[in-house]
Design a protein around this motif. Structure first.
Motif, PDB file in Angstrom:
ATOM      1  N   GLU A  98       0.883  -1.162   0.000  1.00 18.24           N
ATOM      2  CA  GLU A  98       0.000   0.000   0.000  1.00 18.24           C
ATOM      3  C   GLU A  98       0.925   1.216   0.000  1.00 18.24           C
ATOM      4  O   GLU A  98       1.800   1.346   0.862  1.00 18.24           O
ATOM      5  N   ILE A 100       1.513   5.564  -1.418  1.00 15.27           N
ATOM      6  CA  ILE A 100       0.974   6.813  -1.943  1.00 15.27           C
ATOM      7  C   ILE A 100       1.792   7.158  -3.176  1.00 15.27           C
ATOM      8  O   ILE A 100       3.027   7.128  -3.135  1.00 15.27           O
ATOM      9  N   LYS A 102       1.034  10.160  -5.863  1.00 18.54           N
ATOM     10  CA  LYS A 102       0.123  11.217  -6.326  1.00 18.54           C
ATOM     11  C   LYS A 102       0.053  11.298  -7.855  1.00 18.54           C
ATOM     12  O   LYS A 102      -0.907  11.839  -8.381  1.00 18.54           O
ATOM     13  N   ARG A 105      -2.821   8.376  -8.164  1.00 20.24           N
ATOM     14  CA  ARG A 105      -4.058   8.726  -7.467  1.00 20.24           C
ATOM     15  C   ARG A 105      -3.782   9.893  -6.540  1.00 20.24           C
ATOM     16  O   ARG A 105      -2.969   9.781  -5.626  1.00 20.24           O
ATOM     17  N   ASN A 107      -5.946  11.354  -4.393  1.00 18.40           N
ATOM     18  CA  ASN A 107      -6.680  11.360  -3.121  1.00 18.40           C
ATOM     19  C   ASN A 107      -6.769  10.012  -2.427  1.00 18.40           C
ATOM     20  O   ASN A 107      -7.539   9.867  -1.482  1.00 18.40           O
ATOM     21  N   ASP A 108      -6.024   9.019  -2.876  1.00 19.54           N
ATOM     22  CA  ASP A 108      -6.150   7.691  -2.288  1.00 19.54           C
ATOM     23  C   ASP A 108      -4.828   6.952  -2.418  1.00 19.54           C
ATOM     24  O   ASP A 108      -3.922   7.387  -3.129  1.00 19.54           O
ATOM     25  N   THR A 109      -4.734   5.832  -1.731  1.00 20.39           N
ATOM     26  CA  THR A 109      -3.538   5.010  -1.831  1.00 20.39           C
ATOM     27  C   THR A 109      -3.637   4.098  -3.050  1.00 20.39           C
ATOM     28  O   THR A 109      -4.724   3.888  -3.603  1.00 20.39           O
TER      29      THR A 109
END
Length: 139
Positions: A98, A100, A102, A105, A107-109
């Motif tokens: 999991e 990040i 950007k 995505r 706004n989400d992982t």
């Protein structure tokens, strides 16, 4: 008393950045379903430091390698030397991620995985995104 060069306001800004997950790329968690002697283990990479401590043969390199092979620029053979088509001891290795990113995505992982089956690695990777600069020092 030694005074660090980083200001308390900078530290607070970093904590705020982490609280809001306001960074471009960050590995949040890996779940090692099976790799070497590790099975069913979840590792969270907490800010500001995640320390991996243990005895020789305790799995530190396995964790580092599992984290590294999330990125396509890192060949699994750098950490898992037996990564070859004749190695059946790695059968059914599986790692889930999991992170990040950007760029993928905002706004989400994102979730990715790597597994060793059919005698080869199958990876759903991310780009490191860092520029590598070669510099030659003048003589």
């Amino acid at each position: 008393m030694f005074q660090g060069e980083i200001r308390e306001s900078q530290i607070n800004d970093l904590f705020e950045k982490v609280r809001n997950r306001n960074y471009g790329k960050y590995l949040l968690r890996i779940v090692i379903d099976k790799a070497r002697a590790i099975s069913n283990k979840s590792i969270d990479f907490e800010f500001p430091i995640t320390a991996i401590v243990g005895p020789n043969g305790g799995g530190k390199t396995t964790i580092a390698g599992a984290a590294a092979i999330l990125y396509k620029e890192i060949a699994p053979a750098l950490f898992f030397a037996k990564s070859g088509k004749y190695d059946s001891s790695m059968l059914n290795w599986k790692i889930e991620y999991e992170a990040i990113d950007k760029n993928i995505r905002t706004n989400d992982t994102v979730r990715r995985s790597a597994k060793y089956h059919n005698l080869k690695w199958a990876r759903n990777t991310l780009d490191v995104g860092a520029r590598v600069i070669n510099y030659t020092f003048p003589k």
